[in-house]
Motif scaffolding. Structure first.
Motif, PDB file in Angstrom:
ATOM      1  N   TRP A 131      -8.499  41.775  -5.333  1.00 43.86           N
ATOM      2  CA  TRP A 131      -8.878  40.554  -6.064  1.00 43.86           C
ATOM      3  C   TRP A 131     -10.088  40.890  -6.935  1.00 43.86           C
ATOM      4  N   THR A 140     -11.230  40.290 -10.077  1.00 45.19           N
ATOM      5  CA  THR A 140     -11.851  39.542 -11.178  1.00 45.19           C
ATOM      6  C   THR A 140     -12.929  38.578 -10.716  1.00 45.19           C
ATOM      7  N   ARG A 141     -13.211  38.517  -9.441  1.00 47.58           N
ATOM      8  CA  ARG A 141     -14.181  37.555  -8.922  1.00 47.58           C
ATOM      9  C   ARG A 141     -15.463  38.252  -8.471  1.00 47.58           C
ATOM     10  N   SER A 195     -10.673  30.516  -8.783  1.00 49.59           N
ATOM     11  CA  SER A 195     -11.719  30.949  -7.859  1.00 49.59           C
ATOM     12  C   SER A 195     -12.988  31.321  -8.615  1.00 49.59           C
ATOM     13  N   ARG A 196     -14.115  30.868  -8.093  1.00 44.03           N
ATOM     14  CA  ARG A 196     -15.400  31.241  -8.696  1.00 44.03           C
ATOM     15  C   ARG A 196     -15.989  32.479  -8.054  1.00 44.03           C
ATOM     16  N   GLY A 197     -15.426  32.888  -6.914  1.00 41.87           N
ATOM     17  CA  GLY A 197     -15.946  34.062  -6.222  1.00 41.87           C
ATOM     18  C   GLY A 197     -15.107  34.387  -5.004  1.00 41.87           C
TER      19      GLY A 197
END
Length: 334
Positions: A140, A142-143, A69-71
């Protein structure tokens, strides 16, 4: 604040704002959104979040298994919509294709969540949406986190952006489609305009309140006569019944109004899309907004309310716009 013309151009047959708005809520778009999520191989997982103060909110986390995932995108629906509304599913699909994972949050008493809280939903319950957003960010972590909303969800998204820095919410950008700015003017537009809108929302609101009455009869004794009032009258009735803890309708409306200077201190960058022919959100209110330089308002000539249809298959420009704006925001943050 920068105000620009939108790139959206309505098909020749879709220049009526009422036709656009009606078609945007078509079951065809709900089914199309589901098909697109299935085609992508999306995995959906339901969550109940602790939003603080004993409040629980429901939502759906959607991602593509095996894809980094990028975001993380938080999506907020409109009044009496849900995480499974057509525009929510379609926007989620566009965001997944752009590399995001998505959390579609249901406001209190929307979707399958009426049983989670005894007190009823109202539009000033920002604290619990902030609390739920913080829970999503923590699960979540880390995004980069972005948010988008439609109509009342757009209003919440912009208030979320205003509150985020002081609340410790790591929000980097928001996008809002036809956000409700001034509840008084929106209510007047629905009561005095095309009868479909007031009838539609009054019917859905009454159905929600009946469900609440069924679940918590000892707390809510809403009488059927109240459901027959106009929208402002129903709001006053809810205040009188104790469902809304406000002194008056004006006091309540002022609690979630974001017109004029209310967003002038917003530190999270924002993109806003609206239509000059929106039948329920007067476009004049957008020209009167006082926003920081990091905000941009795009105004299309046509598009109705949260519609912006592009073809006879009912594809929408708005969901593409949300994915594009949030994608560009992450590139800017990198």
């Amino acid at each position: 604040m920068k105000v620009v013309d939108s790139d959206y151009r309505a098909p020749w047959w879709a220049t009526s704002p009422h036709l656009q708005t009606a078609l945007a809520s078509s079951p065809l778009r709900v089914r199309r959104g589901q098909r697109e999520l299935v085609k992508l191989g999306a995995a959906n997982e339901e969550h109940v979040l602790d939003a603080g103060g004993g409040v629980r909110l429901h939502g759906v986390h959607t991602h593509l298994p095996g894809q980094a995932s990028r975001g993380l995108a938080l999506l907020l629906h409109g009044w009496e919509g849900s995480a499974e509304s057509g525009y929510m599913r379609l926007t989620a699909a566009r965001l997944l294709a752009a590399g995001f994972e998505v959390f579609r949050l249901n406001f209190r008493d929307h979707g399958p969540s009426h049983h989670l809280n005894e007190e009823v939903f109202h539009s000033c319950r920002l604290d619990e949406v902030v609390g739920a957003a913080k829970q999503v960010a923590a699960r979540w972590p880390t995004r980069p986190m972005v948010a988008a909303g439609y109509s009342l969800g757009g209003n919440f998204a912009l208030r979320l952006a205003l509150a985020a820095p002081d609340a410790g919410l790591p929000l980097v950008h928001v996008a809002a489609v036809c956000p409700a700015l001034d509840p008084e003017r929106t209510t007047q537009a629905m009561e005095q305009g095309f009868p479909l809108y007031q009838t539609y929302f009054r019917r859905k609101w009454a159905r929600s309140l009946r469900r609440k009455r069924e679940l918590f009869p000892e707390r809510h004794d809403f009488d059927e006569a109240g459901f027959k009032r106009d929208l402002r009258g129903m709001t006053a009735w809810m205040i009188d019944k104790g469902g809304y803890d406000f002194r008056s309708v004006d006091d309540y409306f002022d609690g979630y109004r974001i017109s004029r200077e209310r967003l002038s201190d917003m530190r999270v960058p924002a993109d806003i899309l609206t239509a000059a022919d929106d039948p329920v959100i007067p476009v004049e209110d957008f020209h009167a907004l006082e926003l920081p330089d990091s905000a941009q308002v795009e105004i299309a000539t046509h598009g109705g309310h949260c519609a912006f249809l592009t073809d006879a298959r009912l594809h929408g420009y708005a969901e593409e716009w949300v994915a594009a704006r949030l994608s560009a925001a992450l590139q800017h943050c990198a």
